[in-house]
Design an enzyme around this catalytic site. Structure first.
Site, PDB file in Angstrom:
ATOM      1  CB  SER A 260      -1.342  -0.297   1.413  1.00 38.26           C
ATOM      2  OG  SER A 260      -0.154   0.203   2.182  1.00 38.26           O
ATOM      3  CE  LYS A 261      -1.536   7.650   0.796  1.00 40.04           C
ATOM      4  NZ  LYS A 261       0.130   8.072   1.373  1.00 40.04           N
ATOM      5  NE  ARG A 262      -2.720   3.988   6.157  1.00 40.21           N
ATOM      6  CZ  ARG A 262      -2.587   5.736   5.609  1.00 40.21           C
ATOM      7  NH1 ARG A 262      -2.264   6.598   5.096  1.00 40.21           N
ATOM      8  NH2 ARG A 262      -4.266   6.136   5.828  1.00 40.21           N
ATOM      9  CE1 TYR A 272      -1.191   5.527  -4.580  1.00 44.72           C
ATOM     10  CE2 TYR A 272      -1.060   8.052  -4.342  1.00 44.72           C
ATOM     11  CZ  TYR A 272      -1.355   6.416  -4.240  1.00 44.72           C
ATOM     12  OH  TYR A 272      -2.511   7.011  -3.500  1.00 44.72           O
TER      13      TYR A 272
END
Length: 505
Positions: A260-262, A272
RNA sequence: GGCCCGUUCGUCUAGGGGUUAGGACGCCAGAUUUUCAUUCUGGAAACACGGGUUCGAUUCCCGUACGGGCUACCA
């Protein structure tokens, strides 16, 4: 295969584009192009509450950067327009009603509050055969009551009626045969109270209408596959159903679970494709592009997460990927993302890319640092000298700034302890010798330097490092005489003098 | 909890009934580079476990364990 290959990428415009999303695009694109087919971009914006301004443009831009442009989509249009589901809203209701009329779906009037209450009282509550008759829907309510409710404009949804005691089996291109027991699948909502379809209805209707031949998506969709397959059947389109392929997930590097982005924020790498600024919070999430990745390297590292051509080859151009890609060689298991390996791909690509092709990229780095290049040949020479030392495009500044302006800082600690008058004398003599030097090239400079050192009785090793520090500022960079040759006579002498002054202080 | 999917070096993976289980990243050592990086050479490092099937299983089958995904009027 008689039918034309048509695939689609169907993102929902809710934010930045995750690298897993790009890989899904890539596999779609490669498969399509390998089979001379078409790649469609369809925006799945059926959830109006999650819509994010600018997300669609961002996605389009990401695809463009990667070189994976769709053949049809909201921007360029195409024979199956529109390509935004929000603009296709009127299409879906008729299919939902067709399903109700044929007994495969029903109206449900339960409010969100009622559903929440039900889930709280009944553990493992599923809206399916066990409970659908206790709920408020066209199966449990008398026909005239249903009619009345609808005529009164009571908010309602349409749900699929999952059959009892059936097994839904399909052949996944990656996982072979997968089966589900329909008793364990719930009556998914097909049409929401606001008249918008859910993903489940929209994906089936649009894939059918857009003549999609192969549907590739992440493994997280596997559990809803039986709903979609039944829908294809209930709508009478079974013969046209695309072939499914559920792609393995990209996992976080430490521990397990979907990347995930986290994880990127936490571990210090981008997730991204490009920088993304949340329009509401203004928060910026870094992307691979801005960090200094080449698009060629980015798609290369992504394709290797779950695919290989069966040989030891690891570096592929897009053209090679298209030629060699096959869905049969996609692995089943999820792949942990490794940023170190990702950087290696980029370094490889920089090494393999010609100076001409690197020029624009590196010039941009200089531009960001306030350097304007007037002499392109000079830039080319610098690139030739430092490209192998750059892992990221952005490393160019760190590796080459001293070619464009005098260093601000000098690693004097590296020379000071061993400094003496002999060395000062040597470098003073060197500036004189250099100023009279007829030729100004690397080899002659080196010879002159060595001759002078011998004359002064100094070991070459003792003066080489100081010379480097004078020109570069630190213990790094290409061969010193190459640097001197390139920055020129005047600049070399000035830097030597400047450093001597600095030491004298 | 239920359902579904998965499991070869730390990581990405090749392979496949009989192999010294191959490559790459990273790591370690050496060579080259009178800096650093590149490059080159070498090294450590894996078939989750238990049952079958078989002359022989890492490979096929079944379990177990572990991991993951899903379980919304989100996609």
């Amino acid at each position: 295969m008689a039918t034309k290959v048509r695939v689609r990428f169907a993102p929902s415009p809710t934010g930045g584009l995750h690298l897993g999303g790009v890989r899904t695009v890539l596999f779609n694109y490669l498969f399509a192009k390998h089979h001379n087919g078409e790649f469609v971009l369809r925006i799945e914006d059926t959830d109006q509450t999650r819509y994010v301004e600018g997300a669609e443009e961002y996605i389009v831009e990401c695809l463009k950067w990667c070189g994976l442009n769709p053949d049809e989509g909201p921007q360029q249009g195409g024979p199956f327009s529109p390509y935004r589901q929000s603009e296709r809203k009127p299409i879906y209701r008729q299919y939902a009603e067709q399903l109700v009329n044929s007994g495969y779906a029903y109206y449900a009037f339960d409010t969100p509050e009622e559903l929440t209450a039900k889930r709280e009282t009944i553990p493992n509550f599923q809206y399916g055969h066990d409970y659908r008759h206790e709920m408020r829907n066209s199966l449990s309510l008398p026909a005239d009551e249903v009619k009345r409710l609808i005529e009164q404009g009571t908010p309602h949804v349409v749900r699929i009626k999952m059959p009892k005691n059936e097994t839904v089996t399909f052949n996944d291109m990656i996982r072979a045969e997968v089966s589900f027991d329909t008793n364990l699948v719930d009556d998914k909502v097909l049409l929401k109270a606001d008249g918008m379809p859910t993903y489940h209805l929209a994906v089936v209707v649009d894939d059918y209408l857009m003549k999609i031949s192969h549907a590739f998506r992440g493994e997280e969709w596997l559990p809803s596959a039986p709903v979609h397959i039944l829908l294809w059947k209930y709508l009478g389109w079974e013969a046209d159903m695309p072939q499914w392929a559920h792609l393995p997930l990209i996992l976080k590097p430490d521990g397990n679970g979907k990347l995930s982005k986290r994880d990127g924020d936490r571990l210090g790498f981008p997730v991204y494709a490009m920088n993304w600024t949340d329009p509401k919070t203004g928060d910026l999430t870094k992307g691979f592009r801005e960090l200094g990745f080449m698009p060629e390297a980015f798609i290369n590292l992504l394709v290797m997460l779950g695919w290989n051509d069966g040989t030891d080859q690891e570096v592929f151009s897009l053209e090679e990927m298209i030629k060699k890609f096959s869905i049969e060689r996609v692995s089943k298991a999820g792949a942990k993302f490794d940023f170190e390996k990702a950087k290696w791909y980029n370094a490889e690509w920089i090494k393999r890319t010609s100076i001409t092709d690197l020029r624009t990229l590196f010039n941009e780095v200089l531009d960001n640092n306030g350097i304007v290049i007037s002499d392109e040949n000079y830039l080319d020479s610098v690139i030739a000298l430092v490209k192998e030392r750059c892992v990221l495009i952005s490393d160019f500044w760190q590796q080459a700034s001293f070619f464009f302006r005098r260093p601000y800082e000098f690693d004097t600690d590296a020379v000071k302890p061993k400094w003496n008058q002999d060395k000062t004398d040597f470098f003073k003599a060197l500036t004189v010798a250099f100023s009279q030097s007829p030729a100004w090239n690397s080899t002659d400079l080196e010879n002159e330097f060595k001759a002078l050192a011998a004359e002064k009785g100094l070991k070459i090793g003792d003066v080489m490092l100081p010379f480097r520090i004078m020109l570069v500022g630190g213990k790094f960079g290409p061969a010193v005489f190459d640097i001197a040759a390139l920055i020129g006579k005047e600049e070399t002498i000035e830097r030597v003098n400047h450093f001597l002054d600095l030491l004298a202080e």
